[in-house]
Design a protein around this motif. Structure first.
Motif, PDB file in Angstrom:
ATOM      1  N   PRO A 134      37.034  33.404  35.818  1.00  0.00           N
ATOM      2  CA  PRO A 134      35.847  34.222  36.123  1.00  0.00           C
ATOM      3  C   PRO A 134      35.810  35.448  35.227  1.00  0.00           C
ATOM      4  CG  PRO A 134      37.555  34.608  37.740  1.00  0.00           C
ATOM      5  CD  PRO A 134      38.086  33.525  36.817  1.00  0.00           C
ATOM      6  N   ARG A 135      34.813  36.287  35.421  1.00  0.00           N
ATOM      7  CA  ARG A 135      34.755  37.556  34.696  1.00  0.00           C
ATOM      8  C   ARG A 135      36.034  38.349  34.915  1.00  0.00           C
ATOM      9  NH1 ARG A 135      29.861  39.987  33.778  1.00  0.00           N
ATOM     10  NH2 ARG A 135      31.131  41.420  32.578  1.00  0.00           N
ATOM     11  N   SER A 136      36.406  39.158  33.948  1.00  0.00           N
ATOM     12  CA  SER A 136      37.620  39.972  34.061  1.00  0.00           C
ATOM     13  C   SER A 136      37.553  40.899  35.272  1.00  0.00           C
ATOM     14  CB  SER A 136      37.804  40.825  32.803  1.00  0.00           C
ATOM     15  OG  SER A 136      38.137  40.031  31.705  1.00  0.00           O
ATOM     16  N   ASN A 137      38.673  41.024  35.963  1.00  0.00           N
ATOM     17  CA  ASN A 137      38.792  41.857  37.148  1.00  0.00           C
ATOM     18  C   ASN A 137      38.702  43.336  36.767  1.00  0.00           C
ATOM     19  OD1 ASN A 137      39.894  43.335  39.391  1.00  0.00           O
ATOM     20  ND2 ASN A 137      40.815  41.433  40.119  1.00  0.00           N
ATOM     21  N   ARG A 138      37.817  44.060  37.430  1.00  0.00           N
ATOM     22  CA  ARG A 138      37.683  45.490  37.143  1.00  0.00           C
ATOM     23  C   ARG A 138      38.463  46.347  38.131  1.00  0.00           C
ATOM     24  NH1 ARG A 138      32.820  46.934  33.335  1.00  0.00           N
ATOM     25  NH2 ARG A 138      32.569  44.878  32.411  1.00  0.00           N
ATOM     26  N   GLU A 139      38.822  45.785  39.250  1.00  0.00           N
ATOM     27  CA  GLU A 139      39.586  46.548  40.231  1.00  0.00           C
ATOM     28  C   GLU A 139      41.006  46.810  39.747  1.00  0.00           C
ATOM     29  OE1 GLU A 139      38.952  48.077  43.292  1.00  0.00           O
ATOM     30  OE2 GLU A 139      36.948  47.890  42.421  1.00  0.00           O
ATOM     31  N   ASN A 140      41.643  45.819  39.146  1.00  0.00           N
ATOM     32  CA  ASN A 140      43.025  46.013  38.711  1.00  0.00           C
ATOM     33  C   ASN A 140      43.138  46.388  37.233  1.00  0.00           C
ATOM     34  OD1 ASN A 140      42.534  43.630  37.371  1.00  0.00           O
ATOM     35  ND2 ASN A 140      44.308  42.544  38.187  1.00  0.00           N
ATOM     36  N   GLY A 141      41.986  46.573  36.563  1.00  0.00           N
ATOM     37  CA  GLY A 141      41.995  47.008  35.172  1.00  0.00           C
ATOM     38  C   GLY A 141      42.172  45.889  34.156  1.00  0.00           C
ATOM     39  N   GLU A 142      42.169  44.644  34.626  1.00  0.00           N
ATOM     40  CA  GLU A 142      42.363  43.521  33.700  1.00  0.00           C
ATOM     41  C   GLU A 142      41.384  43.576  32.534  1.00  0.00           C
ATOM     42  OE1 GLU A 142      41.571  38.713  33.481  1.00  0.00           O
ATOM     43  OE2 GLU A 142      41.166  39.825  35.327  1.00  0.00           O
ATOM     44  N   PHE A 143      40.156  43.950  32.792  1.00  0.00           N
ATOM     45  CA  PHE A 143      39.106  43.879  31.781  1.00  0.00           C
ATOM     46  C   PHE A 143      39.376  44.777  30.577  1.00  0.00           C
ATOM     47  CE2 PHE A 143      37.883  47.725  33.809  1.00  0.00           C
ATOM     48  CZ  PHE A 143      36.925  48.375  33.044  1.00  0.00           C
ATOM     49  N   TRP A 144      40.208  45.820  30.763  1.00  0.00           N
ATOM     50  CA  TRP A 144      40.488  46.697  29.619  1.00  0.00           C
ATOM     51  C   TRP A 144      41.969  46.818  29.296  1.00  0.00           C
ATOM     52  CZ3 TRP A 144      42.602  51.878  29.541  1.00  0.00           C
ATOM     53  CH2 TRP A 144      43.018  52.372  30.789  1.00  0.00           C
ATOM     54  N   LEU A 145      42.841  46.386  30.186  1.00  0.00           N
ATOM     55  CA  LEU A 145      44.277  46.495  29.958  1.00  0.00           C
ATOM     56  C   LEU A 145      44.920  45.186  29.499  1.00  0.00           C
ATOM     57  CD1 LEU A 145      45.287  48.688  33.028  1.00  0.00           C
ATOM     58  CD2 LEU A 145      45.262  49.382  30.624  1.00  0.00           C
ATOM     59  N   ASP A 146      44.391  44.078  29.951  1.00  0.00           N
ATOM     60  CA  ASP A 146      44.979  42.785  29.601  1.00  0.00           C
ATOM     61  C   ASP A 146      44.573  42.377  28.184  1.00  0.00           C
ATOM     62  OD1 ASP A 146      44.890  39.674  29.500  1.00  0.00           O
ATOM     63  OD2 ASP A 146      46.152  40.121  31.228  1.00  0.00           O
ATOM     64  N   GLY A 147      45.502  41.764  27.468  1.00  0.00           N
ATOM     65  CA  GLY A 147      45.210  41.342  26.097  1.00  0.00           C
ATOM     66  C   GLY A 147      44.085  40.347  25.984  1.00  0.00           C
ATOM     67  N   GLN A 148      43.774  39.614  27.064  1.00  0.00           N
ATOM     68  CA  GLN A 148      42.643  38.696  27.085  1.00  0.00           C
ATOM     69  C   GLN A 148      41.497  39.241  27.945  1.00  0.00           C
ATOM     70  OE1 GLN A 148      42.239  35.883  25.208  1.00  0.00           O
ATOM     71  NE2 GLN A 148      44.127  36.586  24.222  1.00  0.00           N
ATOM     72  N   GLY A 149      41.552  40.519  28.265  1.00  0.00           N
ATOM     73  CA  GLY A 149      40.459  41.138  29.010  1.00  0.00           C
ATOM     74  C   GLY A 149      39.205  41.251  28.162  1.00  0.00           C
ATOM     75  N   GLU A 150      38.091  41.434  28.822  1.00  0.00           N
ATOM     76  CA  GLU A 150      36.796  41.364  28.138  1.00  0.00           C
ATOM     77  C   GLU A 150      36.581  42.485  27.131  1.00  0.00           C
ATOM     78  OE1 GLU A 150      33.643  40.869  30.950  1.00  0.00           O
ATOM     79  OE2 GLU A 150      34.462  38.988  31.723  1.00  0.00           O
ATOM     80  N   LEU A 151      37.177  43.650  27.343  1.00  0.00           N
ATOM     81  CA  LEU A 151      37.007  44.709  26.349  1.00  0.00           C
ATOM     82  C   LEU A 151      37.828  44.441  25.089  1.00  0.00           C
ATOM     83  CD1 LEU A 151      36.734  48.101  28.266  1.00  0.00           C
ATOM     84  CD2 LEU A 151      34.984  46.416  27.697  1.00  0.00           C
ATOM     85  N   TRP A 152      38.758  43.498  25.167  1.00  0.00           N
ATOM     86  CA  TRP A 152      39.563  43.135  24.010  1.00  0.00           C
ATOM     87  C   TRP A 152      39.008  41.917  23.278  1.00  0.00           C
ATOM     88  CZ3 TRP A 152      43.617  45.880  22.034  1.00  0.00           C
ATOM     89  CH2 TRP A 152      44.096  46.934  22.821  1.00  0.00           C
ATOM     90  N   VAL A 153      38.599  40.904  24.016  1.00  0.00           N
ATOM     91  CA  VAL A 153      38.200  39.646  23.351  1.00  0.00           C
ATOM     92  C   VAL A 153      36.744  39.257  23.605  1.00  0.00           C
ATOM     93  CG1 VAL A 153      40.553  38.770  23.377  1.00  0.00           C
ATOM     94  CG2 VAL A 153      39.025  38.204  25.274  1.00  0.00           C
ATOM     95  N   GLY A 154      36.030  40.035  24.424  1.00  0.00           N
ATOM     96  CA  GLY A 154      34.615  39.747  24.637  1.00  0.00           C
ATOM     97  C   GLY A 154      34.330  39.217  26.029  1.00  0.00           C
ATOM     98  N   ARG A 155      33.096  39.388  26.420  1.00  0.00           N
ATOM     99  CA  ARG A 155      32.643  38.976  27.748  1.00  0.00           C
ATOM    100  C   ARG A 155      32.683  37.459  27.879  1.00  0.00           C
ATOM    101  NH1 ARG A 155      28.227  37.194  30.622  1.00  0.00           N
ATOM    102  NH2 ARG A 155      27.629  38.365  32.493  1.00  0.00           N
ATOM    103  N   ARG A 156      33.071  36.987  29.039  1.00  0.00           N
ATOM    104  CA  ARG A 156      32.956  35.561  29.339  1.00  0.00           C
ATOM    105  C   ARG A 156      31.946  35.387  30.470  1.00  0.00           C
ATOM    106  NH1 ARG A 156      38.780  36.410  30.503  1.00  0.00           N
ATOM    107  NH2 ARG A 156      39.092  36.753  32.741  1.00  0.00           N
ATOM    108  N   HIS A 157      31.438  34.179  30.609  1.00  0.00           N
ATOM    109  CA  HIS A 157      30.429  33.926  31.631  1.00  0.00           C
ATOM    110  C   HIS A 157      31.033  34.013  33.023  1.00  0.00           C
ATOM    111  CE1 HIS A 157      27.028  32.954  29.155  1.00  0.00           C
ATOM    112  NE2 HIS A 157      27.725  32.078  28.455  1.00  0.00           N
TER     113      HIS A 157
END
Length: 493
Positions: A134-157
């Motif tokens: 699913p979309r990167s989790n924003r509660e645990n910071g995955e979207f910007w902290l994880d190497g495959q998070g959306e701010l690193w590799v782009g938005r997914r559906h």
């Protein structure tokens, strides 16, 4: 590239996402950690980017039909088809992801870690579900902290968006391994793409049953549907433009190396498609006698031949596979033309043999006979007859390979189909294959006159079997020697 953070293993990431724990930091990152204030700040202030009213992808109707045929073939069995995972290139960098052919063929999706599951609904029929991240989790910071998070590799559906696009129910893939571990009943899995799926199914599948699934999916692609044929034509059209780009830049290649040719074609592949369908063979001079020369680090010299074997892969993962052998200075020498004309004549005979009702072997046999005739006429095989040469396979010293193969999402498509369905099979409309005879005189071959040594010629086109014969999908590129010279002269201005 930035290197502040590092993802955990897929297992770690799943646990972290579900538990909403902080994402693991890179060992030598410049920031020692994330303050509570920054973590809280990053959770909010983001616009809602959910997409609504999406139209299904172009091949959705075709993928649904393919899944229905698969369901009918394996009633009452759970079928698992993974997309595959990222593969490490070096340390923390990965190769560009390319979904497994079986998965993309049945879904139209190309995202990493996806899994298609056909769940039996009884003795017949299946419910197909696609499992995705699913979309990167924003509660645990995955979207910007994880190497495959959306701010690193782009938005997914989102899963809801994926359902609209693919015409399939979509669920969170992070739940599927555990669910499969508890599953009962007969299961088949396409192996070799997802280790976590295979581990979950280790006591539920057999190699023989899984291979039957893989073979079926290979044979299902032997006959292309209308969508696939259009994609292959698109791939051939783009490939032709890539070959034109190369001819226009041959002077720059002479000043550098074969890699200029490789890079020139690659640019076209990335502009008009997803990628190259396979490693481009940019073989100048004696490198043309090496069948899969992909080092592409040799000199490009006036007076030599360039064997260019390359294909654009479309955004839907269908690839062309075309070869032309070109005089680098624009004009064949008399000996080069003699060898080239022999290969052209062999290809003409092979293409003429491609038609409904013919066997797959017919075009190979037709091309090989022409080449054997030429080799005998040139005195390279003593006083043996052509029939005896073919019986003993002696022409293979210089022809080396088969004259063609199936083509589609894989450059060597349908590769695990049964022999009786492939090389011993009967051609029918919708089959797409290559016809690619060649002659290769190695630089150290003392059985041929010295002037032959180091010359390699291959001509390859992508041929679609039609109701009344065949269609050359790559006929935008000239093949006859005089036409090749005129085409090159025009492009070079």
């Amino acid at each position: 590239m930035s290197e502040e953070l590092i993802p955990g293993t897929p297992e770690q990431e799943t646990e972290e996402n579900e538990a909403a724990e902080p994402i693991k930091q890179r060992k030598n990152g410049l920031y020692p950690g994330v303050s509570d204030e920054l973590a809280e700040n990053m959770k909010s202030g983001w616009a809602d980017t959910e997409l609504h009213g999406l139209e299904p992808i172009a091949q959705a109707e075709h993928t649904a039909a393919r899944r229905a045929a698969l369901s009918a073939r394996f009633p009452g069995e759970r079928l698992v088809i993974p997309a595959g995972n990222l593969k490490t290139r070096s340390n923390d960098t990965e190769y560009a992801f390319r979904a497994s052919t079986e998965y993309a063929y049945l879904t139209g999706d190309q995202t990493q870690d996806g899994v298609l599951i056909l769940e039996p609904t009884g003795d017949s029929g299946h419910q197909a579900t696609i499992y995705l991240l699913p979309r990167s989790n924003r509660e645990n910071g995955e979207f910007w902290l994880d190497g495959q998070g959306e701010l690193w590799v782009g938005r997914r559906h989102s899963l809801a968006e994926a359902e609209q696009l693919l015409g399939l129910p979509a669920k969170d893939v992070r739940e599927i391994a555990a669910a499969l571990t508890e599953a009962t009943g007969p299961v088949r899995n396409v192996r070799g793409h997802d280790a976590s799926i295979e581990a979950a199914l280790t006591d539920k599948v057999t190699a023989e049953r899984d291979e039957e699934l893989r073979v079926y999916l290979s044979e299902a692609r032997l006959v292309k549907d209308a969508f696939e044929i259009a994609e292959l034509q698109k791939a051939c059209d783009a490939t032709a433009r890539g070959f034109e780009d190369v001819v226009r830049s041959l002077d720059k290649a002479e000043a550098t190396s074969e890699r200029f040719i490789e890079g020139t074609f690659f640019l076209r592949a990335r502009i008009e498609g997803n990628d190259i369908g396979y490693g481009s063979i940019c073989a100048a001079g004696p490198h043309a006698t090496t069948l899969h020369w992909v080092r592409n680090d040799g000199a490009v010299r006036s007076g030599d031949l360039l064997l260019l074997d390359a294909g654009v892969e479309t955004n839907e993962l269908y690839t062309a596979d075309v070869t032309r052998t070109l005089p680098i200075n624009g004009t064949f020498s008399p000996l080069q033309r003699k060898i080239y004309d022999a290969v052209y004549e062999a290809q003409e005979a092979g293409i003429a043999a491609v038609k409904p009702g013919a066997t797959f072997r017919d075009f190979h046999d037709a091309s090989q006979r022409v080449l054997a005739e030429k080799l005998v006429a040139w005195g390279l095989l003593g006083d043996l007859s052509v029939d005896k040469v073919l019986e003993l396979g002696l022409q293979r010293r210089w022809t080396l390979h088969g004259t063609g193969h199936m083509l589609g999402m894989d450059v060597h498509d349908c590769a695990v189909a049964r022999t009786e369905a492939y090389v011993d099979g009967i051609l029918e409309p919708g089959v797409c294959l290559t016809v690619e005879p060649g002659l290769y005189f190695q630089a150290d071959d003392l059985t041929v006159p010295e002037e032959y040594r180091g010359i390699g010629v291959r001509i390859e086109d992508d041929i679609l079997v039609t109701e009344d014969g065949n269609r050359n999908l790559s006929d935008q590129l000239p093949r006859r020697a005089d036409e090749v010279e005129a085409w090159m002269a025009q492009l070079k201005g």
